[in-house]
Design a protein around this motif. Sequence first.
Motif, PDB file in Angstrom:
ATOM      1  N   ASP A 161      20.707 -14.186 -25.543  1.00  0.00           N
ATOM      2  CA  ASP A 161      20.357 -13.168 -26.526  1.00  0.00           C
ATOM      3  C   ASP A 161      20.180 -13.782 -27.894  1.00  0.00           C
ATOM      4  OD1 ASP A 161      22.572 -10.743 -25.011  1.00  0.00           O
ATOM      5  OD2 ASP A 161      20.488 -11.258 -24.612  1.00  0.00           O
ATOM      6  N   VAL A 162      21.026 -14.809 -28.150  1.00  0.00           N
ATOM      7  CA  VAL A 162      20.925 -15.426 -29.463  1.00  0.00           C
ATOM      8  C   VAL A 162      19.586 -16.122 -29.606  1.00  0.00           C
ATOM      9  CG1 VAL A 162      21.972 -17.168 -30.946  1.00  0.00           C
ATOM     10  CG2 VAL A 162      23.413 -15.635 -29.651  1.00  0.00           C
ATOM     11  N   ASN A 163      18.913 -16.365 -28.454  1.00  0.00           N
ATOM     12  CA  ASN A 163      17.604 -17.008 -28.516  1.00  0.00           C
ATOM     13  C   ASN A 163      16.596 -16.263 -29.364  1.00  0.00           C
ATOM     14  OD1 ASN A 163      17.430 -19.453 -27.459  1.00  0.00           O
ATOM     15  ND2 ASN A 163      16.833 -18.843 -25.400  1.00  0.00           N
ATOM     16  N   ARG A 164      16.958 -15.018 -29.721  1.00  0.00           N
ATOM     17  CA  ARG A 164      15.999 -14.239 -30.490  1.00  0.00           C
ATOM     18  C   ARG A 164      15.596 -14.975 -31.740  1.00  0.00           C
ATOM     19  NH1 ARG A 164      17.360  -8.115 -31.146  1.00  0.00           N
ATOM     20  NH2 ARG A 164      15.265  -8.090 -31.932  1.00  0.00           N
ATOM     21  N   SER A 165      16.558 -15.660 -32.382  1.00  0.00           N
ATOM     22  CA  SER A 165      16.183 -16.352 -33.610  1.00  0.00           C
ATOM     23  C   SER A 165      15.190 -17.455 -33.287  1.00  0.00           C
ATOM     24  CB  SER A 165      17.425 -16.923 -34.288  1.00  0.00           C
ATOM     25  OG  SER A 165      18.143 -17.712 -33.372  1.00  0.00           O
ATOM     26  N   ALA A 166      15.401 -18.123 -32.121  1.00  0.00           N
ATOM     27  CA  ALA A 166      14.428 -19.160 -31.729  1.00  0.00           C
ATOM     28  C   ALA A 166      13.055 -18.543 -31.515  1.00  0.00           C
ATOM     29  CB  ALA A 166      14.900 -19.860 -30.451  1.00  0.00           C
ATOM     30  N   TYR A 167      13.037 -17.365 -30.846  1.00  0.00           N
ATOM     31  CA  TYR A 167      11.765 -16.702 -30.604  1.00  0.00           C
ATOM     32  C   TYR A 167      11.085 -16.353 -31.912  1.00  0.00           C
ATOM     33  CZ  TYR A 167      12.829 -16.123 -25.658  1.00  0.00           C
ATOM     34  OH  TYR A 167      13.107 -16.330 -24.352  1.00  0.00           O
ATOM     35  N   THR A 168      11.894 -15.792 -32.838  1.00  0.00           N
ATOM     36  CA  THR A 168      11.267 -15.368 -34.088  1.00  0.00           C
ATOM     37  C   THR A 168      10.734 -16.567 -34.836  1.00  0.00           C
ATOM     38  OG1 THR A 168      13.531 -15.241 -34.906  1.00  0.00           O
ATOM     39  CG2 THR A 168      12.364 -13.159 -34.594  1.00  0.00           C
ATOM     40  N   SER A 169      11.468 -17.689 -34.813  1.00  0.00           N
ATOM     41  CA  SER A 169      10.949 -18.856 -35.538  1.00  0.00           C
ATOM     42  C   SER A 169       9.682 -19.358 -34.876  1.00  0.00           C
ATOM     43  CB  SER A 169      12.009 -19.957 -35.602  1.00  0.00           C
ATOM     44  OG  SER A 169      12.413 -20.295 -34.310  1.00  0.00           O
ATOM     45  N   ARG A 170       9.656 -19.295 -33.511  1.00  0.00           N
ATOM     46  CA  ARG A 170       8.439 -19.741 -32.854  1.00  0.00           C
ATOM     47  C   ARG A 170       7.271 -18.826 -33.182  1.00  0.00           C
ATOM     48  NH1 ARG A 170       9.874 -21.463 -26.876  1.00  0.00           N
ATOM     49  NH2 ARG A 170      11.872 -21.710 -27.882  1.00  0.00           N
ATOM     50  N   ILE A 171       7.591 -17.504 -33.226  1.00  0.00           N
ATOM     51  CA  ILE A 171       6.521 -16.555 -33.553  1.00  0.00           C
ATOM     52  C   ILE A 171       5.977 -16.860 -34.940  1.00  0.00           C
ATOM     53  CG2 ILE A 171       6.070 -14.135 -34.111  1.00  0.00           C
ATOM     54  CD1 ILE A 171       7.933 -13.370 -31.872  1.00  0.00           C
ATOM     55  N   LEU A 172       6.901 -17.148 -35.881  1.00  0.00           N
ATOM     56  CA  LEU A 172       6.430 -17.430 -37.228  1.00  0.00           C
ATOM     57  C   LEU A 172       5.593 -18.701 -37.252  1.00  0.00           C
ATOM     58  CD1 LEU A 172       9.610 -16.408 -39.195  1.00  0.00           C
ATOM     59  CD2 LEU A 172       7.393 -15.332 -39.319  1.00  0.00           C
ATOM     60  N   GLU A 173       6.020 -19.705 -36.444  1.00  0.00           N
ATOM     61  CA  GLU A 173       5.210 -20.935 -36.350  1.00  0.00           C
ATOM     62  C   GLU A 173       3.809 -20.611 -35.878  1.00  0.00           C
ATOM     63  OE1 GLU A 173       8.314 -23.994 -34.598  1.00  0.00           O
ATOM     64  OE2 GLU A 173       6.266 -24.432 -33.942  1.00  0.00           O
ATOM     65  N   ILE A 174       3.765 -19.788 -34.799  1.00  0.00           N
ATOM     66  CA  ILE A 174       2.456 -19.465 -34.237  1.00  0.00           C
ATOM     67  C   ILE A 174       1.598 -18.747 -35.265  1.00  0.00           C
ATOM     68  CG2 ILE A 174       1.308 -18.052 -32.497  1.00  0.00           C
ATOM     69  CD1 ILE A 174       3.568 -18.677 -30.616  1.00  0.00           C
ATOM     70  N   VAL A 175       2.252 -17.868 -36.020  1.00  0.00           N
ATOM     71  CA  VAL A 175       1.488 -17.131 -37.032  1.00  0.00           C
ATOM     72  C   VAL A 175       0.926 -18.110 -38.052  1.00  0.00           C
ATOM     73  CG1 VAL A 175       1.736 -15.541 -38.949  1.00  0.00           C
ATOM     74  CG2 VAL A 175       2.683 -14.942 -36.760  1.00  0.00           C
ATOM     75  N   GLY A 176       1.757 -19.095 -38.454  1.00  0.00           N
ATOM     76  CA  GLY A 176       1.266 -20.099 -39.391  1.00  0.00           C
ATOM     77  C   GLY A 176       0.079 -20.865 -38.831  1.00  0.00           C
ATOM     78  N   ASN A 177       0.201 -21.235 -37.537  1.00  0.00           N
ATOM     79  CA  ASN A 177      -0.914 -21.952 -36.908  1.00  0.00           C
ATOM     80  C   ASN A 177      -2.179 -21.134 -36.929  1.00  0.00           C
ATOM     81  OD1 ASN A 177       0.519 -24.182 -36.367  1.00  0.00           O
ATOM     82  ND2 ASN A 177       0.899 -23.733 -34.202  1.00  0.00           N
ATOM     83  N   ILE A 178      -2.006 -19.842 -36.638  1.00  0.00           N
ATOM     84  CA  ILE A 178      -3.193 -18.987 -36.597  1.00  0.00           C
ATOM     85  C   ILE A 178      -3.828 -18.927 -37.969  1.00  0.00           C
ATOM     86  CG2 ILE A 178      -3.943 -16.607 -36.303  1.00  0.00           C
ATOM     87  CD1 ILE A 178      -2.052 -16.361 -34.015  1.00  0.00           C
ATOM     88  N   GLU A 179      -3.000 -18.878 -38.996  1.00  0.00           N
ATOM     89  CA  GLU A 179      -3.553 -18.846 -40.353  1.00  0.00           C
ATOM     90  C   GLU A 179      -4.384 -20.087 -40.603  1.00  0.00           C
ATOM     91  OE1 GLU A 179      -2.766 -15.259 -41.761  1.00  0.00           O
ATOM     92  OE2 GLU A 179      -3.650 -16.837 -43.006  1.00  0.00           O
ATOM     93  N   LYS A 180      -3.798 -21.258 -40.220  1.00  0.00           N
ATOM     94  CA  LYS A 180      -4.529 -22.516 -40.442  1.00  0.00           C
ATOM     95  C   LYS A 180      -5.848 -22.500 -39.696  1.00  0.00           C
ATOM     96  CE  LYS A 180      -0.568 -25.378 -40.739  1.00  0.00           C
ATOM     97  NZ  LYS A 180       0.220 -26.229 -39.903  1.00  0.00           N
ATOM     98  N   GLN A 181      -5.794 -21.996 -38.449  1.00  0.00           N
ATOM     99  CA  GLN A 181      -7.027 -21.973 -37.657  1.00  0.00           C
ATOM    100  C   GLN A 181      -8.067 -21.086 -38.311  1.00  0.00           C
ATOM    101  OE1 GLN A 181      -6.111 -20.867 -33.672  1.00  0.00           O
ATOM    102  NE2 GLN A 181      -5.379 -22.906 -33.140  1.00  0.00           N
ATOM    103  N   ARG A 182      -7.571 -19.971 -38.871  1.00  0.00           N
ATOM    104  CA  ARG A 182      -8.523 -19.079 -39.519  1.00  0.00           C
ATOM    105  C   ARG A 182      -9.194 -19.766 -40.691  1.00  0.00           C
ATOM    106  NH1 ARG A 182      -6.419 -13.561 -41.715  1.00  0.00           N
ATOM    107  NH2 ARG A 182      -5.459 -13.391 -39.672  1.00  0.00           N
ATOM    108  N   GLU A 183      -8.396 -20.527 -41.450  1.00  0.00           N
ATOM    109  CA  GLU A 183      -8.976 -21.264 -42.576  1.00  0.00           C
ATOM    110  C   GLU A 183     -10.045 -22.218 -42.077  1.00  0.00           C
ATOM    111  OE1 GLU A 183      -7.264 -19.203 -45.297  1.00  0.00           O
ATOM    112  OE2 GLU A 183      -8.547 -20.896 -45.808  1.00  0.00           O
ATOM    113  N   GLU A 184      -9.699 -22.928 -40.987  1.00  0.00           N
ATOM    114  CA  GLU A 184     -10.661 -23.910 -40.466  1.00  0.00           C
ATOM    115  C   GLU A 184     -11.934 -23.223 -40.013  1.00  0.00           C
ATOM    116  OE1 GLU A 184      -9.181 -26.623 -37.558  1.00  0.00           O
ATOM    117  OE2 GLU A 184      -7.382 -27.006 -38.745  1.00  0.00           O
TER     118      GLU A 184
END
Lengths: 522, 240
Positions: A380-403
């Motif tokens: 259950d505590v993995n939620r923080s890991a999930y949220t950090s991964r989600i935020l990473e993915i969101v950052g990646n998507i932003e970069k891709q959008r810029e590209e």
Amino acid sequence: MEEVDNIIIHTFKQIGCDIPEEVSSLKEFTTALIVSATSKCLRMIKEDLQIPSVLPASMSSRFRLGTTLATACREVGYRGEIGYQTFLYSNEAEIRKLFMFLVENLPKESSESASEPLGSSVMLNRRISSELSKRLSRPWTPSFLKKNNIGWTGGRPQTWHREGARSVRRFCTCTLRIPEGLGDLTRKIPKDVKAYYNNSMPFITSQPHCYQDIAPSVLEENSEYLAQKRERLEKKIKQHLQSELQRTNVNAAKNIDLSDVVSSLSDSFSQGAAPSKGSRFTRTEQLQFAQTTEQISSQKSKNAEQEEIYKVKKRSVDLLPDAQNNISKLQSVVDSSAQRLVILAQQWESHRVPLIDQYRELKQLNANRVVVEYETMRKDVNRSAYTSRILEIVGNIEKQREEIKKILIDTKAVQKEINQLSGKLDRTFSVTDELIFRDARKDESCRKAYKYLASLHQNCKDLISSVEETGLILREIRDLEDQIEMESQKNTATNLERITADYKQIKDENNALTKKLKAATK
Amino acid sequence: MELSSVAIEGVGLCGDSTRVGDRAFRSLVQLTLDILLKKKSDDCLANDEDIISVDNASLKQGYAGLVSLILEAVKMDSDLSTISSMLEDCKWATDRIEYFFKCFQDCKPEMEALLSRFDLFAVLLLKLTPEIRCLDSLPLRDYRKRSCGKLSYLFCIYIYIRTGSSFPHIVDVDWRLDYYIKNNQMEKVNKPMYLITLKTEESGKPQGKDVQFSCSMEQLQDLVGKLKDACKSIERAAVN
């Protein structure tokens, strides 16, 4: 995708579906597992749906189960395309979408009101809020449409609400006179009183000055009477308690049982003490009685001690005459009891050892269980890991959008260049064409030059068109490859085989049933 | 729900089939409810043909008992079980209990509306005055609440005792938008001005006094904002 699968499988395990341990992704879900998980989720979302969770053997009932599951999912709100094929001939992407939808719609843990305290203040608050919401939802009507400031809504039974203050009246009471004693046939009512009751006394509703004062007067009369009754009752209780206290103080040495006193009190007042003031009295009486009970209990314990001492002394005095015999007897008794003690100690030892072993084992088991629980908690505590991964993915998507934006700008620039160049080419060609053509009529070499120019132009055009076509074909190849991948995921071949097999099975079952029917009707 | 002993005796008289026959009982119940709802006057009690069979003194006591029972039942919002247990104690037959309860339920909303018009709040305030002392038992950090609560409480009581009525209620509003062009000192003012009339109602008076005032647009926006806040807090209370 693995994380999504993990979350889904974990949620299913939490709500109680038994998923075998090796299953770690949605690809490995069998039809039976899919059906049981879906039916469990649906049952949790909507309590009244009765869907069997076991896949039946015969094909027709399987088909029916699939359709019921599909309609139930659609009822709960699933928007995508769903049918019996989603469950019986499943493909991974559709199943993933369906499970994500179901898991999202599972009732949240916090909103399950397990045991809300239904105290009276909570009920009152709920009633107040429901009444307020009802009034808020009513449309406004002007005040002249309400007779006596009461607005009525709804059908039978109608509900009312009050707005404005014009018809509010003061609570005016006046004394009322009612005939008394007519229910009791044994009581003698004097003749003139009876005559007054019969002839002159007005009805209770005519006695107040105006009609509006009837209700206040009646209610006030009632509550006055009740208040007087309460006072009289309290006085009686007070007197009785005082008299009882006098008696118990005198009889303290006789160890009177206080419960008798209290029960005698309650017997003589079968109507029960008045609620609010009575509490004060019970407190005082409890205090008084507490003191006497303490005295009594201390007396009792002293008595018991004295008795014990007396008994021992008596026994020893009895044994004194036959002293020698008794002493030897007592000695033997002491020896035998010492021996018994030794034997008992040995038995206890033999019992103690296995018990201690058991105890140690249980401790171990407990420790293991705690460790296992801790591990499941970690998930259950993995939620923080999930949220950090989600935020990473969101950052990646932003970069891709810029590209992508940059690439779009580049593409536009390239297109502009192409347009400019082709324009330039056309203009240059037309100019050179004219120039050479003018001279070509006179000179032979000029005619050759003109022919070369024309062929050069043509060849370059062909080159450019072939380059464009290559580009087009490459793009088409990419699209087709994507389509192939999607189609291959649908497992159409295997599903088709399964469908034909099931179709044959249904046909056989139908034939068997028709044969049975013919045999039965014969 | 408790009734005085005279009222209980009266109710028992109504249920006694030797004194009040079945038809007389039914018309008595109907007429009592009609009289309480002001649909008829109580002369019809004396004139009704079924009730003539009951002797006058018992009729008056029974009628008074019935009136007390109905009003107490409406005040306490009693359900079938409370009323029927009380009527069984008064030795009423089951069919009479059912008939009475049916007629009672039919008239209950109107009776509640009737009882609601009394300023019972004033009565409650006066009766609860000893409970002001319970405000002293609030913990010290509610000191401000305590003193404010006491003050507003006492103020309301004062108003009730002096005027006998509550504050006027606003029931309607009229508005007018004027455009203020110029005055003798300024050539050009050009400001919108609102003239608001709040129509009010007061208890006991046939026509309420109107509250008239004028305000600028900002002040009106301020007022509307405060009203919206009040609405939102009610909605929040309605949701909880």
